[in-house]
Design a protein around this motif. Structure first.
Motif, PDB file in Angstrom:
ATOM      1  N   THR A  99      87.281  12.853 -77.049  1.00 14.66           N
ATOM      2  CA  THR A  99      87.734  11.476 -77.322  1.00 14.66           C
ATOM      3  C   THR A  99      86.859  10.635 -78.139  1.00 14.66           C
ATOM      4  OG1 THR A  99      88.847  11.484 -75.182  1.00 14.66           O
ATOM      5  CG2 THR A  99      88.344   9.379 -75.937  1.00 14.66           C
ATOM      6  N   ARG A 134      86.550   6.448 -79.579  1.00 15.61           N
ATOM      7  CA  ARG A 134      87.199   5.026 -79.468  1.00 15.61           C
ATOM      8  C   ARG A 134      87.512   4.413 -80.490  1.00 15.61           C
ATOM      9  NH1 ARG A 134      84.294   0.444 -75.287  1.00 15.61           N
ATOM     10  NH2 ARG A 134      86.072  -1.064 -75.467  1.00 15.61           N
ATOM     11  N   GLU A 178      79.207   7.981 -72.746  1.00 17.24           N
ATOM     12  CA  GLU A 178      80.193   8.252 -72.002  1.00 17.24           C
ATOM     13  C   GLU A 178      80.708   7.116 -71.326  1.00 17.24           C
ATOM     14  OE1 GLU A 178      81.647  11.093 -71.844  1.00 17.24           O
ATOM     15  OE2 GLU A 178      80.234  12.303 -73.213  1.00 17.24           O
ATOM     16  N   CYS A 193      85.632  11.077 -67.872  1.00 15.53           N
ATOM     17  CA  CYS A 193      84.981  11.627 -69.313  1.00 15.53           C
ATOM     18  C   CYS A 193      84.766  12.972 -68.911  1.00 15.53           C
ATOM     19  CB  CYS A 193      83.772  10.880 -69.663  1.00 15.53           C
ATOM     20  SG  CYS A 193      84.369   9.148 -69.893  1.00 15.53           S
ATOM     21  N   ASP A 210      82.964  17.988 -79.209  1.00 18.16           N
ATOM     22  CA  ASP A 210      84.292  17.690 -78.838  1.00 18.16           C
ATOM     23  C   ASP A 210      85.152  18.991 -78.884  1.00 18.16           C
ATOM     24  OD1 ASP A 210      84.467  14.728 -77.898  1.00 18.16           O
ATOM     25  OD2 ASP A 210      83.360  14.662 -79.926  1.00 18.16           O
ATOM     26  N   SER A 265      76.310  15.772 -73.894  1.00 21.74           N
ATOM     27  CA  SER A 265      76.776  14.491 -73.786  1.00 21.74           C
ATOM     28  C   SER A 265      75.730  13.423 -73.201  1.00 21.74           C
ATOM     29  CB  SER A 265      77.705  14.716 -72.330  1.00 21.74           C
ATOM     30  OG  SER A 265      78.744  15.250 -72.505  1.00 21.74           O
ATOM     31  N   VAL A 305      84.267  16.990 -65.746  1.00 20.16           N
ATOM     32  CA  VAL A 305      84.829  15.864 -65.665  1.00 20.16           C
ATOM     33  C   VAL A 305      84.314  14.752 -64.651  1.00 20.16           C
ATOM     34  CG1 VAL A 305      86.942  14.548 -65.988  1.00 20.16           C
ATOM     35  CG2 VAL A 305      86.857  16.862 -66.946  1.00 20.16           C
ATOM     36  N   LYS A 342      88.818   3.648 -71.894  1.00 20.60           N
ATOM     37  CA  LYS A 342      89.853   4.165 -71.051  1.00 20.60           C
ATOM     38  C   LYS A 342      90.409   3.446 -70.079  1.00 20.60           C
ATOM     39  CE  LYS A 342      88.914   9.172 -71.887  1.00 20.60           C
ATOM     40  NZ  LYS A 342      88.378  10.409 -71.742  1.00 20.60           N
ATOM     41  N   HIS A 358      92.215  11.169 -79.468  1.00 19.42           N
ATOM     42  CA  HIS A 358      91.989  12.428 -78.556  1.00 19.42           C
ATOM     43  C   HIS A 358      92.332  13.546 -79.733  1.00 19.42           C
ATOM     44  CE1 HIS A 358      91.845  10.441 -74.792  1.00 19.42           C
ATOM     45  NE2 HIS A 358      92.832   9.884 -75.075  1.00 19.42           N
ATOM     46  N   GLU A 386      82.987   5.430 -73.435  1.00 19.22           N
ATOM     47  CA  GLU A 386      84.333   5.856 -73.627  1.00 19.22           C
ATOM     48  C   GLU A 386      84.982   5.600 -72.059  1.00 19.22           C
ATOM     49  OE1 GLU A 386      86.019  10.451 -72.924  1.00 19.22           O
ATOM     50  OE2 GLU A 386      84.279  10.270 -74.502  1.00 19.22           O
ATOM     51  N   SER A 387      84.492   5.558 -70.967  1.00 17.79           N
ATOM     52  CA  SER A 387      85.132   5.251 -69.911  1.00 17.79           C
ATOM     53  C   SER A 387      85.687   3.849 -69.872  1.00 17.79           C
ATOM     54  CB  SER A 387      84.326   5.569 -68.584  1.00 17.79           C
ATOM     55  OG  SER A 387      83.296   4.500 -68.460  1.00 17.79           O
TER      56      SER A 387
END
Length: 407
Positions: free
Chosen positions: A229, A231, A389, A378, A252, A384, A168, A396, A290, A392-393
């Protein structure tokens, strides 16, 4: 010196918001769906560091309990002596804190209570409301987007050659206002926008986490695991299709399985029985969806192992560290390029019996005067994609970012 703690029932209007009662004096919060705990003032606190940060805090709490006289007419989890804690992600750097507030107001359904420490006379009434943050601007933290994507690519290469299965990786964003930011402002926005999450604040580490690391209540232990995850788009029909895609995504599902396995393995030594669902469900939040699994167990050593000690046993799970844990955390230290401090560490509360709730400090930020440092991470596995990613960050970051900039 002996402390005196008193908990009494409180006649609180069902429509009253607990957060509205909290003044600016060292506020603490743990709220979900309008229920939970809020507090202010400091009756006692300890700061710990390094590999023994959990054990040192637990020892301090035990010693404090031993010299405290408690009068509790409610006798529910979260009444009597209650400490709030926020712990560093890693052994170094960063400090951790466990604090006994001077005043705590709690609510669970129709039941509400007031706990005070010492000779404090309190009638909970709405506090002076916080002012909105002034002229907030955002800038990259330790790494910009391009630099962070190259770190992700490096991690993917290491996973592909078999060094580890998952890591992560987190990044930060720095918000700066022209005046000190009152943490109660973003907290109010987070409770409104993310009622299904646990909105927390301890010693300036605040956020709305969707992930319950561990709850211990009268011998029953539960942990909510999130990993995997996607979006949201804001289009309900499109989001339902995306949820179905997430539920079938091998990337995932693999990431999620690692996280569930790490939690089950950590809890098993403390449980006489456990329930680990075979398949995850999709948790829908306003900004993302999620894969989620609720792991439950019955603790056989409740008299000797507190919720904080269970949190220590679970931390860091694969959901915030990686797999294998030791290799992943070493890689985080090597390539992530920033200090996590208390980001992704355990945050929550514990009472004198050891019952409590500890979330993972996600969708979170650290506040210091007029500066707020936001965090997002992430899970990186073999397939990946760095650009995905990064997106995705950014999703978040949305909860705290919006909470700082919207009315």
């Amino acid at each position: 010196m002996t402390l005196t703690v008193r908990t009494v029932r409180l006649d609180l209007d069902a429509a009253a918001k607990l957060l509205d009662l909290v003044p600016a004096d060292r506020p603490v919060t743990w709220l979900r769906r309008g229920d939970g705990l809020v507090g202010w003032g400091v009756a006692a606190e300890v700061r710990t560091q390094g590999a023994t940060r959990f054990a040192d805090a637990a020892k301090w709490w035990s010693e404090l309990i031993a010299r405290t006289e408690v009068h509790d007419e409610v006798n529910e989890p979260g009444t009597g002596m209650v400490s709030f804690g926020s712990f560093a992600f890693g052994d170094d750097p960063g400090d951790s804190v466990l604090v006994l507030p001077q005043v705590v107001v709690g609510r669970r359904g129709d039941l509400a209570w007031l706990t005070t420490v010492g000779d404090v006379s309190v009638v909970p009434t709405p506090a002076e409301p916080p002012a909105a943050p002034v002229a907030v601007s955002f800038a990259d933290g330790a790494l910009n987007g391009e630099q962070w994507m190259s770190v992700v690519a490096d991690a993917v290469a290491r996973i592909s050659r078999g060094d580890l299965e998952k890591v992560v990786l987190a990044r930060d964003l720095v918000a700066t206002a022209t005046e000190p930011v009152d943490v109660r402002w973003p907290l109010a926005r987070l409770t409104e926008q993310y009622p299904m999450c646990w909105t927390f604040n301890v010693d300036g580490m605040f956020g709305a986490t969707p992930e319950m690391l561990v709850r211990r209540e009268r011998g029953l232990v539960t942990s909510r695991v999130l990993a995997g995850t996607i979006r949201r788009t804001g289009d309900d029909e499109r989001d339902l299709a995306l949820a179905a895609t997430l539920a079938r995504s091998s990337k995932d599902l693999e990431e999620h399985e690692y996280a569930v396995r790490s939690v089950a393995d950590a809890l098993e030594p403390h449980c006489s029985s456990m329930n680990v669902p075979e398949a995850p469900f999709v948790l829908h939040l306003p900004n993302v969806m999620h894969l989620a699994t609720d792991v439950a167990g019955v603790v056989h050593d409740a008299t000797t192992v507190s919720s904080l000690q269970l949190a220590e046993a679970l931390h860091p799970s694969a959901a915030v560290g990686g797999t294998p844990t030791a290799v992943a955390t070493e890689l985080i230290t090597e390539i992530e390029g920033m200090a996590r401090d208390r980001y992704a560490g355990p945050v929550g509360w514990m009472d004198a019996s050891g019952d409590g709730e500890w979330g993972i400090a996600l969708r979170s930020a650290a506040i210091s005067g007029s500066t707020v440092r936001l965090f997002a991470g992430c899970g990186i596995v073999a397939d990946s994609d760095p650009e995905a990613e990064l997106a995705e960050s950014q999703a978040k970051f949305v909860p705290v970012r919006d909470a700082l900039t919207t009315g």
